[in-house]
Scaffold this motif. Sequence first.
Motif, short mmCIF file in Angstrom:
data_model
loop_
_atom_site.label_atom_id
_atom_site.label_comp_id
_atom_site.label_asym_id
_atom_site.label_seq_id
_atom_site.Cartn_x
_atom_site.Cartn_y
_atom_site.Cartn_z
N VAL A 4 32.50 -46.75 -27.47
CA VAL A 4 32.21 -45.74 -28.49
C VAL A 4 30.82 -45.13 -28.25
O VAL A 4 29.85 -45.82 -27.96
N VAL A 5 30.78 -43.81 -28.35
CA VAL A 5 29.51 -43.08 -28.21
C VAL A 5 28.92 -42.86 -29.60
O VAL A 5 29.63 -42.50 -30.54
N PHE A 6 27.61 -43.09 -29.72
CA PHE A 6 26.94 -42.94 -31.02
C PHE A 6 25.88 -41.84 -30.96
O PHE A 6 25.28 -41.60 -29.91
N LYS A 7 25.70 -41.21 -32.08
CA LYS A 7 24.67 -40.19 -32.22
C LYS A 7 23.81 -40.53 -33.43
O LYS A 7 24.33 -40.81 -34.51
N ASP A 8 22.50 -40.55 -33.24
CA ASP A 8 21.58 -40.84 -34.35
C ASP A 8 21.38 -39.60 -35.21
O ASP A 8 21.11 -38.50 -34.69
N ILE A 9 21.51 -39.79 -36.52
CA ILE A 9 21.25 -38.71 -37.48
C ILE A 9 20.28 -39.23 -38.54
O ILE A 9 20.44 -40.34 -39.04
N LYS A 10 19.29 -38.44 -38.87
CA LYS A 10 18.30 -38.86 -39.84
C LYS A 10 18.90 -38.94 -41.25
O LYS A 10 19.64 -38.04 -41.66
N LEU A 11 18.56 -40.00 -41.94
CA LEU A 11 19.01 -40.15 -43.32
C LEU A 11 18.55 -38.97 -44.17
O LEU A 11 19.29 -38.47 -45.02
N PHE A 143 25.88 -42.84 -35.72
CA PHE A 143 27.25 -42.48 -36.10
C PHE A 143 28.12 -42.36 -34.86
O PHE A 143 27.73 -41.74 -33.86
N PRO A 144 29.34 -42.94 -34.91
CA PRO A 144 30.26 -42.79 -33.78
C PRO A 144 30.73 -41.35 -33.65
O PRO A 144 30.97 -40.66 -34.64
N ILE A 145 30.85 -40.91 -32.41
CA ILE A 145 31.23 -39.52 -32.11
C ILE A 145 32.55 -39.52 -31.34
O ILE A 145 32.74 -40.32 -30.42
N ASN A 146 33.48 -38.62 -31.72
CA ASN A 146 34.76 -38.54 -31.00
C ASN A 146 34.63 -37.64 -29.76
O ASN A 146 33.54 -37.14 -29.44
N ASP A 147 35.76 -37.44 -29.07
CA ASP A 147 35.74 -36.67 -27.82
C ASP A 147 35.32 -35.22 -28.03
O ASP A 147 34.84 -34.55 -27.11
N GLU A 148 35.50 -34.71 -29.24
CA GLU A 148 35.12 -33.32 -29.54
C GLU A 148 33.65 -33.21 -29.96
O GLU A 148 33.18 -32.12 -30.28
N GLY A 149 32.94 -34.35 -29.97
CA GLY A 149 31.53 -34.33 -30.35
C GLY A 149 31.30 -34.34 -31.85
O GLY A 149 30.18 -34.12 -32.32
#
Length: 373
Positions: A4-11, A143-149
Motif C-alpha cells: 500500500v502506498v501512503f500519502k501524508d496529509i496535514k491534520l 493516508f493510503p492511496i489507490n491506483d488513481e492517486g
Amino acid sequence: MSEVVFKDIKLNDIFILKRGKVISKEYIKNFKGQYPVYSTQIDQPLGYITDNMYEGKFLIWNTDGLAGYIRIINGKFSITNIVGIMSFKEEFSHQNISLEYIKYHLEPIFRKNIKGRMGEKGKNEYSKLNSTMIKELDIKLPFPINDEGEIDLETQKVIANKYEKIMAMKELLKEKKNEIEALSISFLEDSDCKAMKITELFTPKLGDGKYTQKYCLQNSGEYPLYSGNTTQKFSLINKYNYEGEYLTWAKDGLAGYLMYHNEKFAITNHRGILIPTDQGQKINLKYIKIILEPIFRRNIKGRLGIEGKNEYTTLSKDMINKLQEKILIPIREDGSFDLEKQVEIASKHERLMEIKEKIVNQLNELLSKEIEI
C-alpha cells in the motif's frame, strides 16, 4: 499490506478545530431532553438536553482534564467548553476519510503531547491540549492511496479494523496486568497466629533533619543516607546512625513504603525507622515488611498517585502510633513466636513477587510496543 502506498496529509488541512461552549449542570437540570451533552467523561455523556449543537458524525477530543482522548460521536449532540470538535473542511469529507482510521492514528499523538499533571485511568490527572497546541504540532497523517492517486477509504477501514482488534487485545492485557499486580496470597492459613499492635513490636522514630544536600556535599563518604525515595539512596556520607537489621518507612512523598536494611546507614527526617521493642526482637523483619507495608499504605494521607507518579502523601510517627490495625505473627504451640514459619512465609512471598515482577515486565513490554499494520 506492505504494497500500500501512503500519502501524508496535514491534520490542519483536513479539519477545522473548535471548542464547545459552557453548559452547566444547572442548565442540564433545567432543560432535560433527549440530546446528549459530552464533556470529558470518556464512557458516558454529562447529561441530556432539549437542543443540540451538532448533527452528524464527528471526532471530538478532550481539551482539559483527561486531555487528548478522542471519541467518535454520531447523531445529534452538544459539547461543553472543555471538549473540542473536528469538522471537515470543504475539500475533505466522510466519503473518502474514515474517522475510525484517524482516531487510532491521532489519539496516541495527542496523548503524547498533553501538558499538565499526568495520571492513569483518569485518576489524579489534569492535563490540557487545546486547538492552538494541536495546530502548533503540525501533525501529518498517512493516508493510503489507490491506483488513481485518490485517498482509499476501504483500505482505511481495513486498517482501522485491525487497530480496533489490537487495541482490544491491549485492553485485555492491561486487565490481566492489573489482576496480577493486585494478586495477594496469604500463607498464614495453616498457622496459629497472635495479633499484635504495631507499637507492641516497634517504636517509630524519625530521621535527622540535619541531612540537607549541603550537608551531604560537605560530608561525603561511604555510608548510605536514605530519604523519602523508596528505590535508591539519597546520598553517601561519612557517618552512620544505625547498624544492622532494621525496617524504615517513607514519611513523605511515597509515604508508607518500607525498606529492609542490614547495613550501616542513616536516614533524613523524611524517613522513619522502626526500633524493635523486646518483643520485636523475636520476629523476622522481612516477614513484618510483607504484613506491615499494606497497613501503612492504607493509612497514608495526601495526594495519591500511580506507581509513584504525581503522589505526595504522608505517614507521620504520630499517625503510626495511633494505628489500631494489628499484625498477625505465627506462633508455636507454647505461644512463642515461630521464627522458622516467618522465614518460610517471607521466602515464599519473595518468590511470588519475583514471578509477578517477571510477568508484569513482560506485559509492559507487550503494551509498550508500537502498533504496526
